[in-house]
Enzyme design. Structure first.
Site, short mmCIF file in Angstrom:
data_model
loop_
_atom_site.label_atom_id
_atom_site.label_comp_id
_atom_site.label_asym_id
_atom_site.label_seq_id
_atom_site.Cartn_x
_atom_site.Cartn_y
_atom_site.Cartn_z
N TYR A 38 0.16 -1.21 -0.31
CA TYR A 38 -0.05 -0.36 -0.36
C TYR A 38 1.20 1.22 0.34
CZ TYR A 38 -3.74 -3.16 1.34
OH TYR A 38 -4.30 -4.30 2.23
N ARG B 12 -16.50 -1.18 -1.93
CA ARG B 12 -15.76 -0.25 -1.86
C ARG B 12 -15.92 0.99 -1.89
NH1 ARG B 12 -10.81 -2.91 -3.52
NH2 ARG B 12 -10.91 -5.12 -4.07
N GLY B 13 -17.10 1.01 -0.93
CA GLY B 13 -17.94 2.20 -0.32
C GLY B 13 -19.35 2.28 -1.53
N PHE B 14 -19.68 1.36 -2.30
CA PHE B 14 -20.24 1.38 -2.92
C PHE B 14 -21.88 1.37 -1.95
CE2 PHE B 14 -24.22 0.59 -6.35
CZ PHE B 14 -23.38 1.13 -7.81
N SER C 18 -13.07 -4.66 1.97
CA SER C 18 -14.11 -4.46 1.23
C SER C 18 -15.58 -4.43 1.46
CB SER C 18 -14.21 -4.66 0.04
OG SER C 18 -11.97 -3.79 -0.22
N PRO C 19 -15.98 -4.56 2.84
CA PRO C 19 -17.44 -5.05 3.24
C PRO C 19 -18.18 -4.07 3.33
CG PRO C 19 -15.94 -3.74 5.31
CD PRO C 19 -15.12 -4.19 3.53
N LEU C 20 -17.84 -2.87 3.06
CA LEU C 20 -18.70 -1.72 1.84
C LEU C 20 -18.59 -2.00 0.69
CD1 LEU C 20 -18.90 1.00 5.32
CD2 LEU C 20 -20.73 0.01 4.84
N HIS D 160 -0.19 -11.68 1.08
CA HIS D 160 -1.02 -11.19 0.39
C HIS D 160 -2.04 -11.84 -1.20
CE1 HIS D 160 -1.51 -6.55 -0.27
NE2 HIS D 160 -2.59 -6.75 -0.31
#
Length: 327
Positions: free
Chosen positions: A58, A207-209, A203-205, A124
């Site tokens: 990252y 990726r924000g969507f 990414s439980p959301l 990773h």
């Protein structure tokens, strides 16, 4: 200082929700303001979040350095997770899991983080050219030396997880899991539970969507979501309609769509610790508050009715990124 409920990843105890730090340094437009990101990490610790997630990839090391600065005076309050194995950028990106690289990557992470040990060290991505037994064997040597406490894998197949656990206990599997990505439920989740491996959804959301606040047409030119099929064209329109229905359902509970989506992930089991990412304190506080949302069987059925499995349009990754996923 508050305490969140505790959950276990194998033998490792962590807060019921962690904080993903990737977006502070890459992927979603230009890197965030370092001072704001550090303040967000400090606020997470104040709220009782103990699990912080980063990786040497990252920001090409910048994210580990940022996290290291943030926790320098509060190391004992943190379960520090980082990852290794992704090397290079763009067309040069590849995976390394050979024993020599495992050791050098760990030394680099320890230096950037400014710590003498890593609490949870993940591979990773699985290197298809190196037997997983070699990679995990080298990781186990780091545990024996006290440089690492617990081991994890990311985006690994059920067969690889089983082989890895035969070498050394694996405490956690980090893979994408949310209302819009449920691929791991058929074989990987049952395998993890059979072997005592905890689950860390990234990414439980979506990726924000799933928050309903992301407008694909207004993403920054450097935002990686431009190339993700679910954020483009007709797919985005279809998926936004599902999130709109999720938001309507959430309002009946007095919560946001994102909070309801996180509560659904957290309801998957006591061995599930999602790591939503954010740079901003208000969104952090919103995410952490979702830990307190209890869902009945009827609530879960209602959520899955408006956001059914396989109901979202488009693949979760572009084809180029699927090449690093262990199958």
């Amino acid at each position: 200082m508050t305490a969140l409920p505790a959950r276990r990843l194998g033998e490792l105890e962590v807060s019921a929700q962690g904080l993903g730090c990737m977006g502070m340094s890459q992927s979603y437009g230009p890197p965030g303001d370092p001072d704001e990101s550090i303040a967000t990490i400090h606020r997470a610790l104040d709220l009782g979040v103990t699990l912080l997630d980063t990786a040497d990839y990252y920001g090409l090391g910048a994210n580990e350095e940022l996290v290291g600065r943030a926790i320098a005076a509060r190391r004992d309050a943190v379960v520090l997770a980082t990852k290794f194995g992704m090397v290079g950028v763009g067309a040069q990106q590849h995976v390394r899991g050979d024993a020599a690289y495992v050791r050098s990557a760990c030394e680099g992470s320890l230096q950037r983080l400014g710590v003498d040990h890593i609490d949870l060290y993940y591979l990773h991505r699985v290197d298809p050219s190196v037997p997983i037994e070699e990679t995990v064997g080298a990781m186990a040597s780091l545990v024996a030396e006290g440089k690492v406490r617990y081991l994890g894998l990311s985006e690994a197949s059920a067969a690889t997880i089983r082989r890895a656990c035969a070498v050394h206990p694996i405490s956690a599997l980090q893979s994408e899991w949310s209302l819009w990505t449920r691929d791991i439920e058929d074989t990987i989740v049952p395998t993890c539970r059979e072997l005592g491996v905890g689950l860390v959804p990234f990414s439980p959301l979506g990726r924000g969507f799933l928050t309903g606040r992301v407008n694909p047409g207004q993403l920054h030119d450097t935002d990686m979501r431009h190339v993700f099929p679910r954020f483009g064209g007709d797919n985005a329109e279809h998926n936004a309609a599902i999130v709109s229905r999720l938001g309507t359902l959430a309002r009946t509970r007095g919560v946001t769509a994102g909070q309801l989506a996180l509560a659904w992930v957290q309801s998957r089991g006591a061995d599930v610790v999602p790591i939503p990412g954010t740079r901003r304190i208000p969104y952090l506080e919103e995410n952490v508050a979702s830990v307190q949302i209890g869902l009945s069987a009827s609530d879960i059925a209602s959520i899955e009715e408006v956001a059914p499995r396989n109901g979202f349009a488009g693949a979760r990754y572009p084809d180029s990124l699927f090449t690093t996923i262990d199958k």
